[in-house]
Structures are given as structure tokens and as C-alpha cells.
Design a protein around this motif. Structure first.
Motif, mmCIF file in Angstrom:
data_model
loop_
_atom_site.group_PDB
_atom_site.id
_atom_site.type_symbol
_atom_site.label_atom_id
_atom_site.label_comp_id
_atom_site.label_asym_id
_atom_site.label_seq_id
_atom_site.Cartn_x
_atom_site.Cartn_y
_atom_site.Cartn_z
ATOM 1 N N ASP A 33 7.300 9.358 -33.343
ATOM 2 C CA ASP A 33 8.276 8.367 -33.788
ATOM 3 C C ASP A 33 9.664 8.860 -33.408
ATOM 4 O O ASP A 33 9.803 9.811 -32.626
ATOM 5 N N TYR A 45 9.720 12.608 -31.859
ATOM 6 C CA TYR A 45 9.893 12.519 -30.408
ATOM 7 C C TYR A 45 10.385 13.839 -29.829
ATOM 8 O O TYR A 45 10.025 14.226 -28.723
ATOM 9 N N LEU A 70 5.238 5.833 -28.084
ATOM 10 C CA LEU A 70 6.114 5.434 -29.179
ATOM 11 C C LEU A 70 6.277 3.924 -29.144
ATOM 12 O O LEU A 70 6.060 3.290 -28.108
#
Length: 218
Positions: A63, A67, A129
Motif C-alpha cells: 500500500d 510501498y 498496488l
């Protein structure tokens, strides 16, 4: 999505207003001049464009916070990719060429982000993502590099306040701890990511968190 746009627009506006001699000044990135950092922003903008047109079917694996890969040692500028950026920046020759290319590809990246569906999934760096999380992660990227860009430039505009606040929030989630309330958002980001060392008083206020610093994001 809106915060991505505001952060990116503000950063590009500072670059557009730079004088030629500013490109030879040191940036806040170790081993990089301002021109090297601007070249890196061009590469970042290209990465945004590439990622936004790289759809993924799998469930998200990261997320906006996860990341980032986190290290404990600040970069020295000697990494091969960092060194490549310096050579690419030098190849532009004239500052106006760097400005032109950033405006060109950067504007396109901004438009693409505005058109993107935040719920769609995209692939980058062997991870998946949602587009919304990916663009949210870049708010932190733009904000930190905005601070790097203006580190030694007098009178240059700083990042938007809302970008600083959101970036601090993400860094605190990465750190697993809040920075002292006495720290401004800017100072929390600079100290937290190793862009400057904390003062003795700040170290005392940080308490146990001081031993975990810095959080170097890559």
C-alpha cells in the motif's frame, strides 16, 4: 489524487523558477547537485507514466506505506544508478533542457494521474498496488525531494503544508511511532529520513525513536 497533483505541481513550479546558476548548487541529496535531482525527477515522472499503464490482475501486495523499502544508511551518491543520474544530468548540458524535459514529461505524468481510476491495480517493482495507493506513496516522494531541492536555495517555496503533514503521517506509520509534537512536519521528515542530524535537545525528545533513525526510503 488531489494531493499528488498539488505536491507535484508545487515541485515542478520551483524547478521552473530556478536560475541557471541554481542548477550547480548542492541539493539535499548526498552527492547530487540540483541539476542531478531535477534529472531524477524526470526519471520519476517517467516511472509514474509507465506504472499507470501497467495494469495488474493480482491482489495488492503493498500500500502507500509499505510501498517503500526501508534502509538504515543514507545514500552516498556512489550507487551505480545514482552515478548514472549524474551522468545523464550532465549530458543535458544546458539547464533549460532539463526544465523543458521535466515540464514535458512531468505535465504528462500529472495529467495521467488525474485521469487514473484510484481503484485499479497497477504493477511496479514486482509489486501490486492500487493506483490510489501508488499515487499516495508519491506524495512522500515529491515532498521529500521538494525539501531536497530547496535545501540550499534562499527564498524558494517550500512544499505545500498538506503534503508535509501527509508525508509526516506516512513516515510515522513506517517508523511505527510518532515524532514529538514539538517537531514541525518539515523537521520530522528531515530528521526522520536522515537528511539532517537531530540536535541534542531533539535527540532527548525523540527518546527510544532516536536509536531507530534514520529511515532511508527507497
Amino acid at each position: 489524487m488531489d494531493l499528488f497533483s498539488r505536491s507535484w505541481t508545487a515541485l515542478r513550479a520551483v524547478v521552473a523558477g530556478l536560475a541557471d546558476e541554481d542548477f550547480d548548487r548542492p541539493s539535499g541529496c548526498a552527492g547530487w547537485l540540483v541539476r542531478d535531482l531535477v534529472c531524477h525527477l524526470i526519471i520519476d515522472a517517467q516511472d509514474v507514466l509507465i506504472t499507470l499503464v501497467t495494469p495488474a490482475e493480482a491482489e495488492p501486495t503493498r500500500d502507500a506505506v509499505t510501498y517503500w523499502d526501508v534502509a538504515g544508511t543514507p545514500p552516498t551518491g556512489d550507487d551505480p544508478l545514482d552515478a548514472l543520474t549524474v551522468r545523464l544530468a550532465a549530458a543535458y548540458g544546458e539547464p533549460w533542457l532539463l526544465k523543458f524535459h521535466l515540464d514535458d514529461v512531468g505535465s504528462a505524468a500529472g495529467r495521467a494521474a488525474g485521469l487514473a481510476d484510484p481503484g485499479l491495480r497497477v504493477g511496479t517493482r514486482d509489486q501490486v498496488l492500487t493506483t490510489g495507493d501508488y499515487l499516495s506513496a508519491y506524495v512522500l516522494e515529491w515532498t521529500l525531494h521538494h525539501l531536497d531541492l530547496v535545501a540550499r536555495l534562499q527564498d524558494a517555496a517550500e512544499p505545500p503544508a498538506e503534503g508535509l503533514a501527509r508525508s509526516r503521517e506516512m513516515l510515522e506509520r513506517i517508523a511505527g511511532s510518532a515524532f514529538p509534537a514539538s517537531f514541525s512536519d518539515k523537521d520530522a521528515l528531515l530528521v526522520g529520513t536522515g537528511r539532517r542530524a537531530p540536535t541534542d535537545a531533539e535527540t532527548t525528545e525523540l527518546g527510544e525513536l532516536a536509536a531507530k533513525l534514520p529511515f532511508v526510503l527507497g
